[in-house]
Design a protein around this motif. Structure first.
Motif, PDB file in Angstrom:
ATOM      1  N   TYR A   1     -26.878  43.818 -19.033  1.00  0.00           N
ATOM      2  CA  TYR A   1     -26.761  45.010 -18.185  1.00  0.00           C
ATOM      3  C   TYR A   1     -26.338  44.610 -16.774  1.00  0.00           C
ATOM      4  O   TYR A   1     -26.529  43.443 -16.374  1.00  0.00           O
ATOM      5  CB  TYR A   1     -28.093  45.769 -18.167  1.00  0.00           C
TER       6      TYR A   1
ATOM      7  N   ASN B   1     -27.648  44.888 -14.038  1.00  0.00           N
ATOM      8  CA  ASN B   1     -28.708  44.256 -13.225  1.00  0.00           C
ATOM      9  C   ASN B   1     -29.010  42.828 -13.685  1.00  0.00           C
ATOM     10  O   ASN B   1     -29.947  42.193 -13.204  1.00  0.00           O
ATOM     11  CB  ASN B   1     -29.986  45.107 -13.258  1.00  0.00           C
TER      12      ASN B   1
ATOM     13  N   TYR C   1     -29.923  41.901 -16.777  1.00  0.00           N
ATOM     14  CA  TYR C   1     -30.839  41.786 -17.908  1.00  0.00           C
ATOM     15  C   TYR C   1     -30.077  41.553 -19.222  1.00  0.00           C
ATOM     16  O   TYR C   1     -29.199  42.330 -19.572  1.00  0.00           O
ATOM     17  CB  TYR C   1     -31.723  43.036 -18.013  1.00  0.00           C
TER      18      TYR C   1
ATOM     19  N   ALA D   1     -30.023  41.990 -22.738  1.00  0.00           N
ATOM     20  CA  ALA D   1     -30.783  42.829 -23.672  1.00  0.00           C
ATOM     21  C   ALA D   1     -30.517  42.488 -25.135  1.00  0.00           C
ATOM     22  O   ALA D   1     -31.381  42.705 -25.988  1.00  0.00           O
ATOM     23  CB  ALA D   1     -30.479  44.302 -23.422  1.00  0.00           C
TER      24      ALA D   1
ATOM     25  N   PRO E   1     -40.065  46.494 -32.133  1.00  0.00           N
ATOM     26  CA  PRO E   1     -40.866  47.191 -31.132  1.00  0.00           C
ATOM     27  C   PRO E   1     -39.996  47.739 -30.004  1.00  0.00           C
ATOM     28  O   PRO E   1     -38.854  47.311 -29.825  1.00  0.00           O
ATOM     29  CB  PRO E   1     -41.826  46.117 -30.616  1.00  0.00           C
ATOM     30  N   SER E   2     -40.552  48.660 -29.256  1.00  0.00           N
ATOM     31  CA  SER E   2     -39.838  49.270 -28.142  1.00  0.00           C
ATOM     32  C   SER E   2     -39.301  48.198 -27.186  1.00  0.00           C
ATOM     33  O   SER E   2     -40.000  47.235 -26.878  1.00  0.00           O
ATOM     34  CB  SER E   2     -40.816  50.205 -27.426  1.00  0.00           C
ATOM     35  N   GLY E   3     -38.059  48.333 -26.778  1.00  0.00           N
ATOM     36  CA  GLY E   3     -37.472  47.406 -25.812  1.00  0.00           C
ATOM     37  C   GLY E   3     -36.810  46.188 -26.424  1.00  0.00           C
ATOM     38  O   GLY E   3     -36.334  45.306 -25.711  1.00  0.00           O
ATOM     39  N   CYS E   4     -36.710  46.117 -27.761  1.00  0.00           N
ATOM     40  CA  CYS E   4     -36.163  44.902 -28.396  1.00  0.00           C
ATOM     41  C   CYS E   4     -34.634  44.896 -28.450  1.00  0.00           C
ATOM     42  O   CYS E   4     -34.035  43.911 -28.855  1.00  0.00           O
ATOM     43  CB  CYS E   4     -36.753  44.712 -29.793  1.00  0.00           C
ATOM     44  N   GLY E   5     -33.992  46.021 -28.059  1.00  0.00           N
ATOM     45  CA  GLY E   5     -32.530  46.031 -28.009  1.00  0.00           C
ATOM     46  C   GLY E   5     -31.850  46.825 -29.114  1.00  0.00           C
ATOM     47  O   GLY E   5     -30.624  46.774 -29.255  1.00  0.00           O
ATOM     48  N   LYS E   6     -32.621  47.607 -29.873  1.00  0.00           N
ATOM     49  CA  LYS E   6     -32.053  48.387 -30.977  1.00  0.00           C
ATOM     50  C   LYS E   6     -31.064  49.436 -30.468  1.00  0.00           C
ATOM     51  O   LYS E   6     -29.935  49.513 -30.936  1.00  0.00           O
ATOM     52  CB  LYS E   6     -33.159  49.147 -31.749  1.00  0.00           C
ATOM     53  N   SER E   7     -31.523  50.247 -29.511  1.00  0.00           N
ATOM     54  CA  SER E   7     -30.666  51.333 -29.015  1.00  0.00           C
ATOM     55  C   SER E   7     -29.456  50.778 -28.296  1.00  0.00           C
ATOM     56  O   SER E   7     -28.357  51.320 -28.428  1.00  0.00           O
ATOM     57  CB  SER E   7     -31.428  52.229 -28.039  1.00  0.00           C
ATOM     58  N   THR E   8     -29.655  49.703 -27.552  1.00  0.00           N
ATOM     59  CA  THR E   8     -28.534  49.089 -26.847  1.00  0.00           C
ATOM     60  C   THR E   8     -27.452  48.690 -27.848  1.00  0.00           C
ATOM     61  O   THR E   8     -26.269  48.964 -27.640  1.00  0.00           O
ATOM     62  CB  THR E   8     -29.018  47.858 -26.053  1.00  0.00           C
TER      63      THR E   8
HETATM   64  P1  ADP Z   1     -35.120  49.679 -27.937  1.00  0.00           P
HETATM   65  O1  ADP Z   1     -34.100  50.663 -28.383  1.00  0.00           O
HETATM   66  O2  ADP Z   1     -35.321  48.574 -28.920  1.00  0.00           O
HETATM   67  O3  ADP Z   1     -36.419  50.315 -27.548  1.00  0.00           O
HETATM   68  P2  ADP Z   1     -33.322  49.282 -25.704  1.00  0.00           P
HETATM   69  O4  ADP Z   1     -32.094  48.831 -26.376  1.00  0.00           O
HETATM   70  O5  ADP Z   1     -33.382  50.702 -25.258  1.00  0.00           O
HETATM   71  O6  ADP Z   1     -34.580  48.950 -26.621  1.00  0.00           O
HETATM   72  O7  ADP Z   1     -33.585  48.352 -24.447  1.00  0.00           O
HETATM   73  C1  ADP Z   1     -33.573  46.940 -24.543  1.00  0.00           C
HETATM   74  C2  ADP Z   1     -33.925  46.345 -23.201  1.00  0.00           C
HETATM   75  O8  ADP Z   1     -32.880  46.621 -22.263  1.00  0.00           O
HETATM   76  C3  ADP Z   1     -35.199  46.932 -22.600  1.00  0.00           C
HETATM   77  O9  ADP Z   1     -35.901  45.888 -21.973  1.00  0.00           O
HETATM   78  C4  ADP Z   1     -34.674  47.920 -21.585  1.00  0.00           C
HETATM   79  O10 ADP Z   1     -35.588  48.066 -20.518  1.00  0.00           O
HETATM   80  C5  ADP Z   1     -33.390  47.268 -21.134  1.00  0.00           C
HETATM   81  N1  ADP Z   1     -32.423  48.280 -20.682  1.00  0.00           N
HETATM   82  C6  ADP Z   1     -32.023  49.386 -21.332  1.00  0.00           C
HETATM   83  N2  ADP Z   1     -31.088  50.061 -20.618  1.00  0.00           N
HETATM   84  C7  ADP Z   1     -30.899  49.354 -19.480  1.00  0.00           C
HETATM   85  C8  ADP Z   1     -30.058  49.522 -18.327  1.00  0.00           C
HETATM   86  N3  ADP Z   1     -29.225  50.555 -18.223  1.00  0.00           N
HETATM   87  N4  ADP Z   1     -30.136  48.578 -17.353  1.00  0.00           N
HETATM   88  C9  ADP Z   1     -30.967  47.514 -17.475  1.00  0.00           C
HETATM   89  N5  ADP Z   1     -31.777  47.300 -18.534  1.00  0.00           N
HETATM   90  C10 ADP Z   1     -31.755  48.203 -19.525  1.00  0.00           C
END
Ligand code: ADP
Length: 358
Positions: free
Chosen positions: A13, A15, A17, A19, A38-45
């Motif tokens: 990202y 910033n 990060y 992901a 688990p939440s935050g593992c990168g699935k949605s990304t």
């Molecule tokens: P999941 O779908 O598995 O819950 P996400 O894919 O939404 O996880 O997020 C993966 C990681 O990337 C998380 O730590 C989240 O905080 C971070 N993240 C998501 N969107 C952004 C963004 N726009 N900028 C920085 N970090 C992000």
């Protein structure tokens, strides 16, 4: 229908990060793949990179063998269903489902035919004149799915589509999503944190943790052949039990129990003096002593009668475990019992790498 290729996909990202790390996957035409973790593992990304809603920082994404990194969401011909249904509140169910086609200027009678067909698949025929507010949560989510599948695209993406529904509706919709997939045959990627949804829907599951793929396999493979402690503990409900300890003279000791690990794994010598993790599933045990198993004595702390089976919470020394037994065999609490773990149901993991020992 399309086939998809993800080669070394990374997401960093703005910033900084990181992901998603080196995500590799080949998705076949018509396959139903679930990303779980688990939440935050990168699935949605990862899903959003496939949809074209998020830039791919590194690696290559291909649709039908052609590079698609630079394509916009429309050019990728994907349909997406989100957690929030995002229906137009002032439009009827019919108009909500028809919306995408209307925008494209498709002929009215073609739209009519497609809406009727979509409504039939989704059991919405008698609700076509209603406004979304006059529908249950499950029905609204079906309209959102209808809006997506009516476009007849080859790739269908779903991000936690059931998380706003109650437990009963989730089970019904799960069944319906499986039916819709059977009818449409669209290549589908489905994101969830719920291992039950993953197990019941998927042809193949991708388990993720902290941005890394942990294992890819069929539900059967993940359940019976977990690659590491994380997957073993994530797939299955109640989760797998773990006993941590140091290998001494080829044995693992806890409470009054001493398990001869050579019976399970002839090469255990190389773990002498090292810490290992032994795992077994709550439902894999048998009460009493079994010849081809490890007998364990433990104390019954609590029982939960669930109908045909009972969860039995036990302790042995500092180790806690859950056993799943036939409810007719529910033991008394505060007594010692013996159960056995069949050798074939014992998993050994390296405590350092957390990978399975084979
Ligand atoms: P999941 O779908 O598995 O819950 P996400 O894919 O939404 O996880 O997020 C993966 C990681 O990337 C998380 O730590 C989240 O905080 C971070 N993240 C998501 N969107 C952004 C963004 N726009 N900028 C920085 N970090 C992000």
């Amino acid at each position: 229908m399309a086939y998809l290729t993800l080669k070394n996909i990374n997401k960093i990202y703005p910033n900084g990060y990181h992901a998603v790390h080196n995500f590799n996957l080949e998705i076949e035409k018509g396959e139903f793949v679930v990303f779980v973790g688990p939440s935050g593992c990168g699935k949605s990304t990862t899903l959003r990179m496939i949809a074209g809603l998020e830039d791919i920082s590194g690696g290559e994404f291909l649709i039908d063998g052609k590079r698609a990194n630079e394509l916009g969401p429309r050019e990728r011909e994907v349909a997406m269903v989100f957690q929030s249904y995002a229906l137009y509140p002032q439009m009827t169910v019919y108009d909500n489902i028809a919306f995408g086609l209307t925008l494209q200027g498709v002929d009215e009678d073609v739209i009519e035919k497609r809406v009727q067909n979509t409504a039939r698949i989704l059991g919405l025929t008698e609700y076509l004149d209603r406004l979304p507010r006059a529908l249950s949560g499950g029905q609204r989510q079906r309209v959102a799915i209808g809006r997506a599948i009516i476009r007849k695209v080859g790739i269908f993406l779903m991000d936690e589509p059931l998380s706003n529904l109650d437990a009963k509706q989730r089970v019904t919709m799960r069944y319906e999503i499986a039916q819709i997939h059977r009818e449409t045959g669209a290549t589908t990627i489905y994101v969830t944190h719920d291992q039950t949804e993953a197990m019941t829907l998927a042809d193949r599951i991708v388990v993720m943790k902290d941005g890394y793929v942990q294992q890819i396999g069929t539900p059967y493979e993940l359940y019976y052949k977990p690659a590491n402690v994380f997957v073993a503990g994530f797939i299955g409900e109640p989760p797998m039990n773990f006993v941590r300890g140091t290998v001494q003279n080829g044995c693992l000791a806890f409470g009054d129990n001493r398990l001869d690990l050579k019976r399970k794994y002839a090469g255990i010598d190389r773990y002498e003096g090292k810490e290992i993790v032994l795992g077994f599933r709550p439902e894999a045990i048998v009460l009493g002593e079994a010849p081809e198993g490890y007998p364990i004595t433990c104390r019954v702390e609590l029982t939960e009668m669930l109908g045909d089976n009972t969860n039995v919470y036990v302790t042995a020394g500092d180790t806690q475990a859950i056993l799943k037994v036939d409810s007719h065999d529910t033991p008394e609490t505060d007594v010692d019992i013996t159960f056995s773990i069949p050798l074939e149901s014992v998993y050994l993991f390296d405590a350092g790498t957390e990978n399975v020992i084979e």
